[in-house]
Design a protein around this motif. Sequence first.
Motif, PDB file in Angstrom:
ATOM      1  N   PRO A  26       0.789  -1.197  -0.100  1.00  0.00           N
ATOM      2  CA  PRO A  26      -0.024   0.123  -0.084  1.00  0.00           C
ATOM      3  C   PRO A  26       0.985   1.336   0.124  1.00  0.00           C
ATOM      4  N   MET A  77      -9.873  -0.475  -5.038  1.00  0.00           N
ATOM      5  CA  MET A  77     -10.170  -1.590  -5.018  1.00  0.00           C
ATOM      6  C   MET A  77     -11.314  -1.844  -4.107  1.00  0.00           C
ATOM      7  N   ASP A 121     -14.012  -2.995  -1.449  1.00  0.00           N
ATOM      8  CA  ASP A 121     -13.767  -3.192  -0.046  1.00  0.00           C
ATOM      9  C   ASP A 121     -13.850  -4.755   0.339  1.00  0.00           C
ATOM     10  N   ARG A 138     -10.390  -5.793  -0.421  1.00  0.00           N
ATOM     11  CA  ARG A 138      -9.483  -5.214   0.516  1.00  0.00           C
ATOM     12  C   ARG A 138      -9.460  -6.176   1.695  1.00  0.00           C
ATOM     13  N   ILE A 158      -7.290  -9.245   1.866  1.00  0.00           N
ATOM     14  CA  ILE A 158      -5.854  -9.404   1.347  1.00  0.00           C
ATOM     15  C   ILE A 158      -5.161  -9.957   2.645  1.00  0.00           C
TER      16      ILE A 158
END
Length: 935
Positions: free
Chosen positions: A72, A91, A93, A96, A99
Amino acid sequence: MSDSDSPPRKTLLLVDGSSYLYRAFHAMPDLRAVPGDPTSPATGAIRGMINMMQKLRKDVRADYAACVFDAPGKTFRDDLYPEYKANRSAMPDELRAQIEPIHEVVRLLGWKVLHVPGVEADDVIGTLACMARERGIHTVISSGDKDLSQLVDELVTVIDTMNDRVRDLAGVEAEFGVPPRLMVDYQALVGDSVDNVPGVDKVGPKTAVKLLQEYGSLDQLIARAEEVKGAVGQNLRKALDWLPKGRELLTIRKDCDLKDHIPGFPDLEDIVINGQDTEKLKVFYEKYGFKGLVKQLELHDVPPELLEEHKKKERAAPAGGLFEEPDLSGLSQATNLQYETVLTWDQLDALIAQLEAAPLVALDTETNSLDEMHAEIIGLSFSTAPGVAAYLPLAHSYAGVRDQLPREEALARLKPWLENPERPKLGQHVKYDRHVFANHGIEMRGYAHDTMLESYVLEVHKPHGLASLAERHLGRSGIDYENIAGKGQHQIPFQQVPIDKAAEYSCEDSDQTLDVHLTLWPKLERDAKLRFIYDLEMRSSETLYRIERNGVLIDSRELQRQGHELGQRILRLEQEAHELAGQPFNLGSPKQICDILFTKQGLPVIKKTASGAPSTDEEVLEKLAEDYPLPAKILEHRGLSKLKGTYVDKLPQMVHPRTGRVHTHYAQAVAVTGRLSSNEPNLQNIPIRTPEGRRIREAFIAAPGHVIASADYSQIELRIMAHISEDEALLRAFREEMDVHRATAGEVFGVPPDEVSSEQRRYAKVINFGLIYGMSSFGLARNLGIDTKAAANYIDRYFQRYPGVKHYMDETRLSAKSRGYVETVFGRRLYLPEINSPNGPRRAGAERAAINAPMQGTAADVIKLAMVKIQDVLDQHKRATKMILQVHDELVFEVPEAEVDWVRSEIPRLMAGVAELRVPLVAEIGVGPNWETAH
């Protein structure tokens, strides 16, 4: 030491993790840690990532391995060019949130995970590949990103596993037209719209290749830019100041400082590929609901002798025993699979004895065609217990083929078991298999289960193919058909597949089918409502097989006459359109139509295509046809041409040579509402709003001495709405047998029903059906040709008169959001993956579906109940009447003249009696020499 004595070259495997996780996110369905709970954490990308990493590790042998993700935050490219990647959307949610778990599980699978601040994953990959090259280590990069092609050389290869593409030295040049050393130059000229890096205006791939071939490199091209002629030269010279920066942005770095991320760097020993951490993986898989993967892990700890003991118990189990130990479903993951190829009569006799003794047998057919009416058996496989299967080759044909048992004799020996209803059988899409056996004179009985239908009832919103089911529920990846038969134009028919390969493939199919069943069946058994729906689907499958087998008689001469008349009309329409346009043009060409309508005639542009050109789709032409004659002619020409090509000309070609009839195929596990779909040919979509469309049904005729009968439900979805909503006014209208549209018009317009005008009734009909489909005031306005405010006023008045309907709609939306699905009256679950989507239009679409799906789904359940009931009665009374078509809420029969009176009285009674709702079900029937006159 000679070359032959030198140690094999080591391999570094690098995974572009950022590319992988996006692919996993978009490829997988909406999986949740708690299945069916939309508020539970999403897990689709995690599951997809596990699949991809496991497959890659199996396919590529490597000594070192790392999975590299973008970190990030900003990178050096953002400082160099602030607009870098400015066009990329944020991206999602849901991705995300997955990840961190993805990083965790990749580590647990034995991979080094890298994400280096300040640089992109490509730069880390480039640095590691460069370092490996210096040590003579071969690097394999797994990614779909074309940018990584610039790293390719004699020791670096890029593989795109999703598209089965290898980008080595030859592969890059074949794909892009330039060698890897020129890829950055090529990219700088073309630009990268994804990363918002401009190239040279109007220079596409072909022009870039041509320039680089002529000048040798970007530097040489820049130095000799004045030599480039025309618009390309002008645009090139305008971009001279930008090109060096563009190339710098696109160049993958090979000198990243990785010391803080790889201890001992530049030594590679810290990224030696490791074994997976089984214990921690098990905890992880349980946390995210991956039951199949947990089973897969547990098998690694089961001693071979224990596996064999389990199998012996299964083979000796009494009837029903297979369902008592569902946790054994993963046992066929063992490496000592017992797959046998049956080549002698003694082996076949032993197999039949095993089949007779087994409580349940999974059966798979291998054929020479996907067309069930033409398919012939090439081989059969049977699985009697997890991990145990046998393949019986019967019609393989290739040079050097081993002896096989003669097909018809072997089938004759199997026939008593195949036709015995007391011997339970299991399959994947058994309706197809029924047809295949029928082609050989065998009437299959005893099908107790179908894994495709089990999945369809439990998880309607997911894929139902066997490979998908095995992957999703067992963590098993099977042999791809293309691996044994090839693909594309080089694919061979199954009869030419070597028997040993065919045996492994087919045994695996029947084995996996049994495994999947053992996983899904307990879930169905525990839920009475889902069990009811599953039983209905199984019985419908058998009835549909009968309908498909019966087929429908076609009057080809009648269609030939219609085709001639349509051809003449189409020709006249074409001439009239040319006259209106003032010139000839191709009425089948959207480009020419666009030029005529918008450039030559200057008609208003209603909407544009994705490329920015004026649209000429049906909606646009209908709008223009309200004011202009030419679009109306084009529309009429388009409709008649489609009718002629799709039905009038094609149907006679689809008459089966053996039966003389047309046999449609009903896809049972496609529509999420439970509706059936007809294809090859699609007999449910014959247009009936035009005289030409209705006339096609005149060609659907009965055999001599027979007539056609058509029975359908009257306003079934509105009746279901009344039942579900319990609205008193709507219930009263149906109970008192009122004209419901006239009654609605009276309520909405505030007039007595007997004073409702035809126009008011038409408005009410649109409102009644529109609201069932969740129609907005905008949609209603467009349908009625009125302004949005007036349409909103009508809707408000409707809800004031029918408050129960409004209450149902509001409650259904709330319930769908909390549960993630809605149900039919009978308990069929209709999942709505987008019901809580952050995307407004998708969420609104899901809300409309939530309102409509229970009605459509209940109607689908009702017609299936009717089909099954009627077929049972026909069989019980030994009637010669045959069901030949199912079209939405309609059933079509071929009836002997002697049974017409019975059909007229009994079929509507049977259809009306299959379900008890708060309002009566009403079915109407017509009889005639053809489908149109009977309707």
